[in-house]
Design a protein around this motif. Structure first.
Motif, mmCIF file in Angstrom:
data_model
loop_
_atom_site.group_PDB
_atom_site.id
_atom_site.type_symbol
_atom_site.label_atom_id
_atom_site.label_comp_id
_atom_site.label_asym_id
_atom_site.label_seq_id
_atom_site.Cartn_x
_atom_site.Cartn_y
_atom_site.Cartn_z
ATOM 1 N N ALA A 190 29.356 16.631 7.318
ATOM 2 C CA ALA A 190 28.540 16.873 8.511
ATOM 3 C C ALA A 190 27.779 15.597 8.845
ATOM 4 N N VAL A 191 27.928 15.115 10.074
ATOM 5 C CA VAL A 191 27.206 13.916 10.515
ATOM 6 C C VAL A 191 25.839 14.354 11.008
ATOM 7 N N GLN A 192 24.797 13.890 10.342
ATOM 8 C CA GLN A 192 23.431 14.309 10.674
ATOM 9 C C GLN A 192 22.775 13.432 11.735
ATOM 10 N N ASN A 193 23.094 12.151 11.709
ATOM 11 C CA ASN A 193 22.434 11.220 12.615
ATOM 12 C C ASN A 193 23.379 10.058 12.881
ATOM 13 N N TYR A 194 23.246 9.479 14.086
ATOM 14 C CA TYR A 194 24.175 8.410 14.463
ATOM 15 C C TYR A 194 23.458 7.463 15.425
ATOM 16 N N ALA A 195 23.726 6.179 15.256
ATOM 17 C CA ALA A 195 23.102 5.183 16.131
ATOM 18 C C ALA A 195 24.082 4.072 16.417
ATOM 19 N N VAL A 196 23.959 3.504 17.613
ATOM 20 C CA VAL A 196 24.814 2.389 18.038
ATOM 21 C C VAL A 196 23.927 1.312 18.639
ATOM 22 N N ALA A 197 24.025 0.100 18.115
ATOM 23 C CA ALA A 197 23.413 -1.068 18.752
ATOM 24 C C ALA A 197 24.553 -1.923 19.277
ATOM 25 N N HIS A 198 24.645 -2.061 20.576
ATOM 26 C CA HIS A 198 25.808 -2.729 21.173
ATOM 27 C C HIS A 198 25.347 -3.846 22.108
ATOM 28 N N ASP A 199 26.292 -4.686 22.468
ATOM 29 C CA ASP A 199 26.011 -5.786 23.392
ATOM 30 C C ASP A 199 27.208 -5.960 24.315
ATOM 31 N N CYS A 200 27.015 -5.596 25.585
ATOM 32 C CA CYS A 200 28.057 -5.840 26.589
ATOM 33 C C CYS A 200 27.527 -6.792 27.658
ATOM 34 N N GLY A 201 26.660 -7.715 27.229
ATOM 35 C CA GLY A 201 26.110 -8.673 28.179
ATOM 36 C C GLY A 201 25.134 -8.001 29.121
ATOM 37 N N VAL A 202 25.182 -8.378 30.392
ATOM 38 C CA VAL A 202 24.324 -7.763 31.402
ATOM 39 C C VAL A 202 24.788 -6.331 31.643
ATOM 40 N N VAL A 203 23.883 -5.382 31.532
ATOM 41 C CA VAL A 203 24.200 -3.969 31.749
ATOM 42 C C VAL A 203 24.018 -3.661 33.233
ATOM 43 N N VAL A 204 25.105 -3.389 33.920
ATOM 44 C CA VAL A 204 25.037 -3.127 35.358
ATOM 45 C C VAL A 204 24.453 -1.741 35.624
ATOM 46 N N ASN A 205 24.956 -0.738 34.899
ATOM 47 C CA ASN A 205 24.491 0.639 35.083
ATOM 48 C C ASN A 205 24.308 1.262 33.709
ATOM 49 N N PRO A 206 23.076 1.350 33.203
ATOM 50 C CA PRO A 206 22.856 1.847 31.838
ATOM 51 C C PRO A 206 23.422 3.241 31.588
ATOM 52 N N LEU A 207 23.333 4.123 32.563
ATOM 53 C CA LEU A 207 23.825 5.487 32.371
ATOM 54 C C LEU A 207 25.333 5.500 32.132
ATOM 55 N N LEU A 208 26.076 4.734 32.926
ATOM 56 C CA LEU A 208 27.522 4.686 32.762
ATOM 57 C C LEU A 208 27.909 3.995 31.462
ATOM 58 N N VAL A 209 27.170 2.951 31.092
ATOM 59 C CA VAL A 209 27.451 2.269 29.828
ATOM 60 C C VAL A 209 27.250 3.221 28.657
#
Length: 364
Positions: A235-254
């Motif tokens: 069972a996965v209890q918690n999950y996090a992602v730190a990512h870098d796609c340069g300039v984020v044009v639309n945070p919601l879509l990213v």
């Protein structure tokens, strides 16, 4: 990845991404204390990380055709093809920002051979990088022409002009503004239209962006899991992602692309498998048998954006479409190994099968 160019990671903070992902799930020290406490109760928690780096925005080119209509709307045709990524929203934002108009005043056409001669298409996390750069390139050429016509009408130098509020105005003179509608009318063919000498009629340009090499996106995924020793269930209890796609044009879509990809990756490690019997008969040929993840399988997920603009394209963007699915199998497998470290288990294949965990533990 090979394209004949030396591999140079164009921008990023890789140690920073690792630290931010770990901080987002509560930190390593706090987790180790909790892990030790619950292990005394017969519970097995584990922490795992998965890191990836991906070459995105691959060439050889992408095309964009930009035209300003007599209505003042900006028409853009592009060789890329939407597949649900949100291109219509992203490119409307980008073009609106380039021309200082409202997104509603941008009209987009994609992958239509009746509208554009040639394009390379959508694949390999490339469209935001290559298509936006082509739009930027075509708009820059067209902007020079727009400024030349506006300067002729306003009787000033093109160097004194700026784009603003759906038109062109003299810098520092709020009232001296010419709308794109009037500029498009002035650009029409005919002797009565005030175009400067040497400037052809029409407001349209096409450009082909040819990236020198790829941009490098990356991320760190961190997962906390609990393994039931009796059933082998993970069972996965918690999950996090730190990512870098340069300039984020639309945070919601990213974030939608990252979360959607991460869910796909979690499905790949937790249950999805193409299974055959001894006679080669497919056993998982329907959604009744192929274990896609459902909403109840998905843990809380924190997304941390890093912003390291790429120097390889005008907008500093990197691709983001595929990366979310890369790291989850590694992060979860490492977390299972960490949870069952006292037993020396190693996970080297997907999916993690509960029966195999139970069989391994019983052999110890």
């Amino acid at each position: 990845y090979r394209d004949g160019e030396p591999i140079v990671y164009d921008s990023g903070d890789y140690p920073g991404a690792l630290q931010k992902a770990l901080d987002a799930i509560g930190g390593v020290e706090a987790f180790r204390r909790r892990q030790t406490e619950v292990r005394g109760e017969g519970r097995y928690l584990g922490l795992g990380i998965g890191c990836y780096i991906e070459g995105t925005g691959v060439g050889p080119f992408e095309s964009a055709f930009v035209r300003i209509d007599p209505s003042g709307k900006v028409y853009v045709t592009c060789g890329a093809a939407p597949q649900g990524q949100g291109m219509e929203t992203i490119f409307a934002q980008i073009v609106a920002d380039l021309w200082k108009v409202k997104p509603d005043d941008v009209v987009l056409y994609f992958a239509d051979t009746a509208s554009i001669a040639i394009g390379f298409g959508t694949m390999a996390s490339r469209s935001t990088v290559t298509a936006s750069a082509a739009m930027h390139q075509a708009s820059a050429k067209l902007r020079d022409k727009v400024f030349a016509i506006a300067a002729n009408v306003l009787e000033c130098s093109p160097a004194d002009l700026e784009l603003r509020e759906g038109g062109v105005g003299v810098v520092g003179v709020p009232g001296a503004t010419l709308s794109l509608i009037k500029i498009a009318q002035a650009a029409r063919p005919g002797w009565e239209n005030p175009r400067p000498p040497g400037v052809e009629a029409g407001l349209e340009e096409i450009a082909y962006w040819q990236p020198p090499t790829v941009t490098w996106s990356y991320a760190v995924h961190a997962a906390i899991v609990e393994v039931d020793r009796d059933t082998g269930r993970v069972a996965v209890q918690n999950y996090a992602v730190a990512h870098d796609c340069g300039v984020v044009v639309n945070p919601l879509l990213v974030e939608g692309q990252i979360m959607g990809g991460a869910v796909q990756g979690l499905g790949g490690i937790l249950g999805e498998a193409i299974a055959y019997d001894a006679n080669g008969q497919l056993l998982s040929g329907s959604l009744m048998d192929y274990a896609l993840p459902i909403a109840a399988d998905i843990p809380p997920m924190a997304i941390v954006h890093q912003h390291s603009p790429s120097p390889l394209n005008p907008l500093g963007v990197k691709g983001v479409g595929e990366g979310g699915a890369v790291a989850p199998p590694v992060a979860v497998a490492n977390a299972v190994c960490d949870a069952l470290a006292p037993f020396g288990i190693e996970i080297n294949a997907t999916p993690v099968r509960p029966e195999e965990i139970v069989r391994f533990l019983r052999s110890r």
